[in-house]
Design a protein around this motif. Structure first.
Motif: not given
Length: 165
Positions: A97, A152, A154
């Motif tokens: 996050t 969020p 990646e």
């Protein structure tokens, strides 16, 4: 709860055949999260829950025109603006996050237009309840911040772009 390699492999294969996008298993000894990135690719993390924070993490920096910056994560991004060839991407070194500030009531680490130095903290990536400070590996001016606070991220996702000085 114990999970051996054979059982883990069976779990990944079974998850791959379902519509489930994410699965988390927790026990006193470990936490395992499996996430589908595309239709068949899986990503797994199983760190020991008792580990201490690893401390600051240097950002993964690649020129914006780098072919290594393309991939499934970039294709899935909401709006991937065409990068300027002179800009350097600051990317996420992990799944987690994104936080722009050290605390909700404090100012952000950086704003668009700010000058940053190598080693300066530019954001925090929270992963598995650990706050990981992301440090810049390039000095220059922040020209884009592509993420919203508490969003969020990646692995490898572009967080911000810097015009090197």
């Amino acid at each position: 709860m114990e999970l051996n390699f054979s059982e883990l492999r069976e779990l990944v294969a079974a998850l791959n055949q379902t519509d489930i996008a994410e699965l988390t298993l927790k026990s006193d000894a470990f936490e395992l999260t499996l996430r589908k990135r595309g239709t068949t690719e899986l990503s797994a993390m199983a760190p020991n829950a008792g580990l201490a924070s690893p401390g600051p993490i240097s950002s993964v920096v690649a020129p914006a025109s780098s072919p290594a910056a393309s991939g499934p994560a970039e294709e899935e991004s909401k709006s991937a603006p065409t990068p300027d060839a002179n800009l350097v991407d600051i990317t996420s070194p992990m799944v987690g996050t994104f936080y722009r500030a050290p605390a909700p009531d404090e100012p952000p680490f950086v704003e668009i237009g700010d000058r940053i130095q190598t080693g300066q903290t530019v954001c925090i990536i929270e992963a598995m309840k650990l706050m990981n400070e992301l440090e810049a590996e390039v000095s220059g001016e922040v020209v884009e911040i592509l993420m919203q606070n508490a969003e969020p991220v990646e692995f490898g996702q572009v967080l911000m772009r810097v015009r090197p000085s």
